[in-house]
Design an enzyme around this catalytic site. Structure first.
Site, PDB file in Angstrom:
ATOM      1  N   ASP A 188       0.904  -1.143   0.000  1.00  0.00           N
ATOM      2  CA  ASP A 188       0.000   0.000   0.000  1.00  0.00           C
ATOM      3  C   ASP A 188       0.941   1.190   0.000  1.00  0.00           C
ATOM      4  OD1 ASP A 188      -1.434   2.291   0.804  1.00  0.00           O
ATOM      5  OD2 ASP A 188      -3.027   1.016   1.574  1.00  0.00           O
ATOM      6  N   HIS A 189       1.041   1.881  -1.134  1.00  0.00           N
ATOM      7  CA  HIS A 189       2.123   2.867  -1.235  1.00  0.00           C
ATOM      8  C   HIS A 189       1.952   4.033  -0.249  1.00  0.00           C
ATOM      9  CE1 HIS A 189      -0.612   5.135  -3.854  1.00  0.00           C
ATOM     10  NE2 HIS A 189       0.181   6.173  -3.685  1.00  0.00           N
ATOM     11  N   HIS A 251      -5.871   2.733   1.204  1.00  0.00           N
ATOM     12  CA  HIS A 251      -5.187   3.926   1.723  1.00  0.00           C
ATOM     13  C   HIS A 251      -5.932   4.550   2.911  1.00  0.00           C
ATOM     14  CE1 HIS A 251      -3.032   3.215  -1.852  1.00  0.00           C
ATOM     15  NE2 HIS A 251      -3.715   3.984  -2.674  1.00  0.00           N
TER      16      HIS A 251
HETATM   17  C1  BG6 Z   1      -3.588   4.602  -6.233  1.00  0.00           C
HETATM   18  C2  BG6 Z   1      -4.910   4.619  -6.941  1.00  0.00           C
HETATM   19  O1  BG6 Z   1      -3.530   3.523  -5.327  1.00  0.00           O
HETATM   20  O2  BG6 Z   1      -3.410   5.807  -5.516  1.00  0.00           O
HETATM   21  C3  BG6 Z   1      -5.005   5.815  -7.865  1.00  0.00           C
HETATM   22  O3  BG6 Z   1      -5.079   3.420  -7.680  1.00  0.00           O
HETATM   23  C4  BG6 Z   1      -4.718   7.095  -7.105  1.00  0.00           C
HETATM   24  O4  BG6 Z   1      -6.294   5.890  -8.453  1.00  0.00           O
HETATM   25  C5  BG6 Z   1      -3.401   6.977  -6.337  1.00  0.00           C
HETATM   26  O5  BG6 Z   1      -4.635   8.161  -8.046  1.00  0.00           O
HETATM   27  C6  BG6 Z   1      -3.198   8.163  -5.421  1.00  0.00           C
HETATM   28  O6  BG6 Z   1      -1.909   8.119  -4.902  1.00  0.00           O
HETATM   29  P1  BG6 Z   1      -1.173   9.450  -4.422  1.00  0.00           P
HETATM   30  O7  BG6 Z   1       0.134   8.977  -3.901  1.00  0.00           O
HETATM   31  O8  BG6 Z   1      -1.065  10.333  -5.629  1.00  0.00           O
HETATM   32  O9  BG6 Z   1      -2.057  10.056  -3.372  1.00  0.00           O
END
Ligand code: BG6
Length: 502
Positions: A188-189, A251
């Site tokens: 989960d980045h 997230h």
């Molecule tokens: C991803 C989603 O996990 O997270 C995308 O699949 C989304 O749809 C992105 O745009 C958002 O990541 P960040 O780091 O830009 O908030």
């Protein structure tokens, strides 16, 4: 070798290994994985005995893959170019024996030339539908155990992890038949973001916050993950997902768990994840009626975002012109435990909203008694502590201060801590950090199987409610803060969404 503590960050480079990327010709590899590797290379954080093998169905040569990899380094540095020279590529169907025969040959060659000792990190960056298939094929081909002289084999799995609780459990069953849980690193980045980790520092490295971090002082919590971008070139994928699956299940649930969990006994993988699971288990599951009542789903129409005209979701490439997929979700949740009982937790996320902002806001109770004359203190607003996760990472405390003059007027002001100004050091990008952690074997910032299941348990009732006729979809013009009806979710309790201060 494993390192499993947030405190144990003394590892300079991972051990020798080969990273095998399944889905290497895809978008994720080009946009996220290869740039993260280039960042690690440029920071001197890769072992000298390291290389990458890409696997995918697209017919590419080693050189095609290397050309794509070269573009991943914005600095066009020599270090990266040299490393890329050792990258290899295998074309083939993911579960075919011939693919694995070719892969084995390439890996044996890497071990011999580079001394990578049979250590492997397999990264599943394919379409989610084949995650289980590739894991099973790896086990069938005995790639789930270290080769001769090797110490470890790990499996990195991208999101989305399943489509609902049932499919996530099924996928887990397949992965667990092929790999042990401690070999599996679910990404989960958001957990790779410094400011998400900073929630832990704020809460557990300071004495002043914890005593007020509960229902006695906190009146409501709001979590916002707003994006100004649309679905970009991912319309086809997004049609199968929607905002609840794409952002809330992962997230938002991670941010919520870190913000509201109990203090872990120790800052390591097992203790932090145990506390997150405990918290997620306490999130109340709504009845079918409550699921309708406590949720709003929306979809963007055309509009103007950051002064540019943009099209409606239904007009995006790869999207059904009659699509019912939600690009916005707002929920009212409750955490049924001693600390949070009765405190509403409002979460919202959406694409094509007015701005890109991710933040957590804790709004505190009003003062119990106002010792000023009513008219003068009307502008007194409750205290709010805002944890801004992105952009312009900061922590702000909003409070009332007297406006100079004879009249006793109160104005809301804020005390701000901005990361950029206060701390010169810059951390790694989220993906870079996670890739590094997978390579050193630290699972702290990865999602454990029971966390995934709990997060699906929470969002499943909304998926069911929305599948019923009348699971209404509300439209909002791009560039706004979502459908009007989302206001009602809060107004019923006398609350309102915070307008993020940008
Ligand atoms: C991803 C989603 O996990 O997270 C995308 O699949 C989304 O749809 C992105 O745009 C958002 O990541 P960040 O780091 O830009 O908030």
């Amino acid at each position: 070798m494993t390192v499993s503590s947030l405190a144990a960050r003394v590892v300079k480079t991972p051990p020798p290994l080969v990273l095998v990327i399944f889905g290497a010709s895809g978008d994720l590899c080009a946009r996220k994985i290869l740039p993260a590797l280039a960042e690690l290379a440029n920071r001197g954080r890769l072992n000298e005995r390291f290389s990458v093998v890409g696997v995918a169905r697209t017919e590419w040569s080693d050189d095609d893959f290397r050309q794509v990899a070269l573009k991943a380094d914005p600095t066009s540095g020599e270090t990266w170019a040299q490393l890329v020279g050792s990258f290899r590529y295998v074309t083939g169907e993911y579960a075919a024996t011939e693919t694995f025969d070719a892969l084995r040959e390439v890996l044996a060659d890497a071990d011999e030339r580079l001394g990578t000792s049979g250590n492997r990190v397999y990264y599943l960056a394919t379409v989610p539908a084949v995650f289980g298939l590739v894991a099973e094929a790896l086990a069938k081909e005995h790639c789930n155990v270290p080769g001769e002289g090797g110490e470890f084999v790990r499996l990195v799995v991208e999101k989305p992890f399943g489509r609902d609780l049932e499919s996530a459990l099924e996928l887990d069953g397949r992965l667990h038949r092929a790999f042990h849980e401690d070999q599996i690193f679910r990404i989960d980045h958001y957990l790779g973001k410094e400011t998400v980790q900073n929630v832990l520092a704020l809460r557990f490295a300071n004495a002043i916050f914890e005593p007020i971090w509960n229902r006695r002082y906190v009146e409501q919590v709001q979590i916002t993950v707003a994006e100004s971008i649309g679905v970009e070139h991912r319309g086809g994928f997004y049609e199968t997902a929607g905002a609840l699956r794409d952002i809330v299940q992962n997230h938002v649930m991670q941010v919520l768990a870190l913000t509201m969990m109990e203090p872990p006994t120790w800052m390591d993988a097992e203790h932090i994840r145990d506390e997150k699971v405990k918290l997620l288990k306490a999130v109340a599951i709504p009845s079918p009626d409550e699921a309708v009542d406590r949720a709003v789903r929306g979809q963007y129409l055309g509009g103007t975002v950051e002064r540019e005209p943009v099209v409606a979701y239904r007009e995006e490439e790869g999207v059904d012109p009659k699509s019912e997929t939600e690009t916005y979700v707002a929920l009212r949740l409750y955490v049924d435990n001693w600390r949070w009982a009765g405190v509403p937790v409002y979460v919202r996320t959406g694409k094509r909203l007015a701005a890109r902002v991710t933040e957590v806001a804790l709004q505190f109770h009003e003062v119990p008694f106002l010792a000023f004359e009513g008219s003068l203190s009307r502008q007194l607003r409750p205290n709010v502590l805002v944890l801004r996760i992105q952009p312009h990472e900061r922590i702000s405390l909003h409070f009332g201060a007297k406006v100079p003059g004879e009249a006793f007027r109160v104005q809301s002001v804020s005390m701000d801590f901005g990361y950029e100004k206060a701390i010169a050091e810059t951390g790694m990008d989220g993906y870079t950090r996670l890739l590094f952690d997978a390579m050193i074997g630290d699972p702290t910032l990865f999602i454990r199987a029971d966390e995934v299941a709990q997060a699906w348990r929470i969002v499943d009732p909304y998926l069911h409610a929305w599948a019923e006729p009348g699971g209404g979809l509300h439209f909002y013009p791009a560039g706004t803060w979502g459908p009007h009806i989302a206001e009602l979710l809060l107004q019923r309790s006398g609350d309102a969404w915070r307008e993020p201060v940008l």
